[in-house]
Design a protein around this motif. Structure first.
Motif, PDB file in Angstrom:
ATOM      1  N   GLU A   1       0.853  -1.187   0.000  1.00 31.66           N
ATOM      2  CA  GLU A   1       0.000   0.000   0.000  1.00 31.66           C
ATOM      3  C   GLU A   1       0.885   1.233   0.000  1.00 31.66           C
ATOM      4  O   GLU A   1       1.920   1.273   0.676  1.00 31.66           O
ATOM      5  CB  GLU A   1      -0.913   0.013   1.218  1.00 31.66           C
ATOM      6  N   PHE A   2       0.470   2.232  -0.776  1.00 29.10           N
ATOM      7  CA  PHE A   2       1.279   3.439  -0.892  1.00 29.10           C
ATOM      8  C   PHE A   2       0.396   4.629  -1.214  1.00 29.10           C
ATOM      9  O   PHE A   2      -0.680   4.494  -1.780  1.00 29.10           O
ATOM     10  CB  PHE A   2       2.367   3.264  -1.961  1.00 29.10           C
ATOM     11  N   ASP A   3       0.878   5.795  -0.808  1.00 32.43           N
ATOM     12  CA  ASP A   3       0.174   7.043  -1.079  1.00 32.43           C
ATOM     13  C   ASP A   3       0.533   7.526  -2.475  1.00 32.43           C
ATOM     14  O   ASP A   3       1.644   7.297  -2.965  1.00 32.43           O
ATOM     15  CB  ASP A   3       0.563   8.108  -0.055  1.00 32.43           C
ATOM     16  N   VAL A   4      -0.424   8.194  -3.101  1.00 33.06           N
ATOM     17  CA  VAL A   4      -0.241   8.699  -4.460  1.00 33.06           C
ATOM     18  C   VAL A   4      -0.885  10.075  -4.561  1.00 33.06           C
ATOM     19  O   VAL A   4      -1.942  10.325  -3.969  1.00 33.06           O
ATOM     20  CB  VAL A   4      -0.899   7.756  -5.495  1.00 33.06           C
ATOM     21  N   VAL A   5      -0.256  10.943  -5.329  1.00 29.25           N
ATOM     22  CA  VAL A   5      -0.866  12.201  -5.735  1.00 29.25           C
ATOM     23  C   VAL A   5      -0.910  12.181  -7.257  1.00 29.25           C
ATOM     24  O   VAL A   5       0.079  11.852  -7.914  1.00 29.25           O
ATOM     25  CB  VAL A   5      -0.069  13.422  -5.237  1.00 29.25           C
ATOM     26  N   VAL A   6      -2.067  12.475  -7.803  1.00 28.39           N
ATOM     27  CA  VAL A   6      -2.234  12.522  -9.256  1.00 28.39           C
ATOM     28  C   VAL A   6      -2.738  13.921  -9.613  1.00 28.39           C
ATOM     29  O   VAL A   6      -3.700  14.407  -9.018  1.00 28.39           O
ATOM     30  CB  VAL A   6      -3.213  11.447  -9.756  1.00 28.39           C
ATOM     31  N   VAL A   7      -2.055  14.532 -10.568  1.00 28.78           N
ATOM     32  CA  VAL A   7      -2.458  15.844 -11.061  1.00 28.78           C
ATOM     33  C   VAL A   7      -3.056  15.640 -12.448  1.00 28.78           C
ATOM     34  O   VAL A   7      -2.423  15.038 -13.328  1.00 28.78           O
ATOM     35  CB  VAL A   7      -1.258  16.823 -11.133  1.00 28.78           C
ATOM     36  N   TRP A   8      -4.275  16.096 -12.618  1.00 30.02           N
ATOM     37  CA  TRP A   8      -5.031  15.921 -13.859  1.00 30.02           C
ATOM     38  C   TRP A   8      -5.204  17.269 -14.542  1.00 30.02           C
ATOM     39  O   TRP A   8      -5.568  18.240 -13.885  1.00 30.02           O
ATOM     40  CB  TRP A   8      -6.420  15.379 -13.545  1.00 30.02           C
ATOM     41  N   ARG A   9      -4.980  17.327 -15.844  1.00 29.99           N
ATOM     42  CA  ARG A   9      -5.276  18.526 -16.623  1.00 29.99           C
ATOM     43  C   ARG A   9      -6.515  18.215 -17.459  1.00 29.99           C
ATOM     44  O   ARG A   9      -6.526  17.259 -18.245  1.00 29.99           O
ATOM     45  CB  ARG A   9      -4.117  18.907 -17.539  1.00 29.99           C
ATOM     46  N   ILE A  10      -7.553  19.025 -17.285  1.00 27.84           N
ATOM     47  CA  ILE A  10      -8.802  18.846 -18.016  1.00 27.84           C
ATOM     48  C   ILE A  10      -8.999  20.061 -18.912  1.00 27.84           C
ATOM     49  O   ILE A  10      -8.989  21.200 -18.439  1.00 27.84           O
ATOM     50  CB  ILE A  10     -10.000  18.664 -17.061  1.00 27.84           C
ATOM     51  N   ILE A  11      -9.144  19.795 -20.194  1.00 28.50           N
ATOM     52  CA  ILE A  11      -9.376  20.856 -21.171  1.00 28.50           C
ATOM     53  C   ILE A  11     -10.629  20.496 -21.961  1.00 28.50           C
ATOM     54  O   ILE A  11     -10.755  19.376 -22.459  1.00 28.50           O
ATOM     55  CB  ILE A  11      -8.164  21.023 -22.106  1.00 28.50           C
ATOM     56  N   ASP A  12     -11.556  21.463 -22.056  1.00 27.57           N
ATOM     57  CA  ASP A  12     -12.812  21.260 -22.788  1.00 27.57           C
ATOM     58  C   ASP A  12     -13.555  20.016 -22.319  1.00 27.57           C
ATOM     59  O   ASP A  12     -14.097  19.250 -23.111  1.00 27.57           O
ATOM     60  CB  ASP A  12     -12.561  21.199 -24.297  1.00 27.57           C
ATOM     61  N   GLY A  13     -13.540  19.773 -20.996  1.00 28.63           N
ATOM     62  CA  GLY A  13     -14.313  18.677 -20.428  1.00 28.63           C
ATOM     63  C   GLY A  13     -13.725  17.294 -20.623  1.00 28.63           C
ATOM     64  O   GLY A  13     -14.407  16.296 -20.374  1.00 28.63           O
TER      65      GLY A  13
END
Length: 136
Positions: free
Chosen positions: A98-110
């Protein structure tokens, strides 16, 4: 994940076990970026929906077919970025990691156009080197 923003709602639809069914939430040229020094075989930029599918097949291979994501928090950063904190589990039984995660998402035009997947590698519980033969 708490629903506060349409982009958080969009991300909450994703099933990592069935990326193909979520094709409509991804931009056709999506790029999934992953780096983990403990799993260099997974490192890279995975392009398009087929690339994202290939990434998750590899991840599941490491976990013997068992991979789960438990979202802890999500923050919309303006109308383009979302940051998600999760606790992931790879494998099953006493050999699970088990491990911690950070995810950065870029959303353009939905649609999701770019993702940075950042796992914690120094604080994973039960961490052991991943088997070399499992990738692929």
């Amino acid at each position: 994940m708490q629903s506060q923003h349409p982009n958080i709602d969009l991300i909450s639809k994703i099933d990592t076990n069935d990326i193909a069914s979520n094709r409509d939430v991804f931009h056709p040229d999506v790029v999934w970026r992953f780096y983990n020094p403990a799993a260099p075989e997974l490192a890279g930029d995975y392009q398009g929906i087929s690339g994202v599918q290939a990434f998750f097949r590899k991840v599941q291979g490491y976990g013997g077919g068992q991979f789960t994501v438990q979202p802890k928090a999500a923050w919309a950063v303006g109308n383009e970025l979302v940051v998600v904190q999760s606790r992931n589990r790879l494998g099953g039984g006493t050999s699970a990691v088990e491990f911690d995660v950070v995810v950065v998402w870029r959303i353009i035009d939905g649609r999701i156009s770019e993702v940075w997947d950042i796992p914690a590698v120094m604080t994973a519980e039960n961490a052991q080197p991943l088997p070399k033969h499992a990738a692929g």
